[in-house]
Design a protein around this motif. Sequence first.
Motif, mmCIF file in Angstrom:
data_model
loop_
_atom_site.group_PDB
_atom_site.id
_atom_site.type_symbol
_atom_site.label_atom_id
_atom_site.label_comp_id
_atom_site.label_asym_id
_atom_site.label_seq_id
_atom_site.Cartn_x
_atom_site.Cartn_y
_atom_site.Cartn_z
ATOM 1 N N ASP A 3 31.993 45.009 27.750
ATOM 2 C CA ASP A 3 33.109 44.312 28.382
ATOM 3 C C ASP A 3 32.649 43.592 29.644
ATOM 4 O OD1 ASP A 3 35.100 45.003 26.607
ATOM 5 O OD2 ASP A 3 35.692 46.796 27.716
ATOM 6 N N TYR A 4 33.206 42.423 29.889
ATOM 7 C CA TYR A 4 32.859 41.651 31.077
ATOM 8 C C TYR A 4 33.184 42.435 32.346
ATOM 9 C CZ TYR A 4 32.314 37.762 34.247
ATOM 10 O OH TYR A 4 31.898 36.955 35.263
ATOM 11 N N LYS A 5 34.283 43.189 32.322
ATOM 12 C CA LYS A 5 34.660 43.960 33.510
ATOM 13 C C LYS A 5 33.588 44.987 33.862
ATOM 14 C CE LYS A 5 37.473 47.197 30.872
ATOM 15 N NZ LYS A 5 38.801 47.643 30.553
ATOM 16 N N ASP A 6 32.843 45.490 32.869
ATOM 17 C CA ASP A 6 31.754 46.427 33.144
ATOM 18 C C ASP A 6 30.632 45.743 33.921
ATOM 19 O OD1 ASP A 6 33.103 48.468 31.831
ATOM 20 O OD2 ASP A 6 32.088 48.076 29.922
ATOM 21 N N PHE A 7 30.350 44.479 33.595
ATOM 22 C CA PHE A 7 29.354 43.730 34.351
ATOM 23 C C PHE A 7 29.804 43.551 35.804
ATOM 24 C CE2 PHE A 7 28.037 42.118 30.136
ATOM 25 C CZ PHE A 7 26.681 42.384 30.219
ATOM 26 N N MET A 8 31.065 43.212 35.976
ATOM 27 C CA MET A 8 31.590 42.974 37.316
ATOM 28 C C MET A 8 31.564 44.260 38.149
ATOM 29 S SD MET A 8 32.017 39.762 37.264
ATOM 30 C CE MET A 8 32.968 39.338 38.693
ATOM 31 N N HIS A 9 31.979 45.371 37.563
ATOM 32 C CA HIS A 9 31.943 46.645 38.284
ATOM 33 C C HIS A 9 30.495 47.053 38.539
ATOM 34 C CE1 HIS A 9 36.249 48.243 37.575
ATOM 35 N NE2 HIS A 9 36.239 46.930 37.674
ATOM 36 N N GLY A 10 29.619 46.758 37.592
ATOM 37 C CA GLY A 10 28.211 47.083 37.728
ATOM 38 C C GLY A 10 27.576 46.421 38.935
ATOM 39 N N ALA A 11 28.013 45.233 39.284
ATOM 40 C CA ALA A 11 27.460 44.549 40.459
ATOM 41 C C ALA A 11 27.652 45.397 41.708
ATOM 42 C CB ALA A 11 28.123 43.183 40.638
ATOM 43 N N ALA A 12 28.821 45.998 41.850
ATOM 44 C CA ALA A 12 29.091 46.859 43.010
ATOM 45 C C ALA A 12 28.343 48.177 42.899
ATOM 46 C CB ALA A 12 30.594 47.113 43.127
ATOM 47 N N LEU A 13 28.367 48.779 41.728
ATOM 48 C CA LEU A 13 27.758 50.103 41.555
ATOM 49 C C LEU A 13 26.240 50.073 41.691
ATOM 50 C CD1 LEU A 13 30.044 51.442 38.699
ATOM 51 C CD2 LEU A 13 30.184 51.943 41.144
ATOM 52 N N VAL A 14 25.589 49.015 41.226
ATOM 53 C CA VAL A 14 24.135 48.907 41.364
ATOM 54 C C VAL A 14 23.757 48.752 42.834
ATOM 55 C CG1 VAL A 14 22.144 47.403 40.906
ATOM 56 C CG2 VAL A 14 23.642 48.102 39.040
ATOM 57 N N ALA A 15 24.512 47.952 43.570
ATOM 58 C CA ALA A 15 24.232 47.788 44.999
ATOM 59 C C ALA A 15 24.338 49.130 45.725
ATOM 60 C CB ALA A 15 25.184 46.766 45.624
ATOM 61 N N ILE A 16 25.320 49.927 45.353
ATOM 62 C CA ILE A 16 25.491 51.252 45.956
ATOM 63 C C ILE A 16 24.328 52.158 45.566
ATOM 64 C CG2 ILE A 16 26.914 53.344 45.913
ATOM 65 C CD1 ILE A 16 29.355 51.390 45.572
#
Length: 142
Positions: A3-16
């Motif tokens: 899902d595209y939303k997983d990519f978007m959330h992943g941007a924040a989670l990877v930075a963390i």
Amino acid sequence: MIDYKDFMHGAALVAIADSEKFTALNRASVKYGHYVVNHDRHLFIKYNAGEGPGDYFFTFSGEDKRRIDSEPALLVFAILVCGNEVVTGITRDELSHLIPLTTSASSTVKVAAHQGRQLRVSGPKGQLPRISRGSFPARILA
């Protein structure tokens, strides 16, 4: 399919996860986008898939606001993913200065992410001091 939303959330989670101050990540509830980081920080991730630079709008439903406002943890953040431009995080207290958290009506927060400039975050109740583009995730892990 991812899902595209997983990519978007992943941007924040990877930075963390890439931060030296990161220790743990867990799902906090059945609400998609609600996570606990380092056992004490509740994150509510929202995203706008627009292409920047420019303005990004984030709608907080009555249910979103109720969940954020009623979370008993002391450290609660709204994480705003602005397309492929930038990620920022604001505290629950800062969010309450932008939108009414206790009403059931939806409210919108705007992040102005113009190229080379600090972020301007505003809502119907006011505006926050400018936020540095590079302040995430340190701003929520401090």
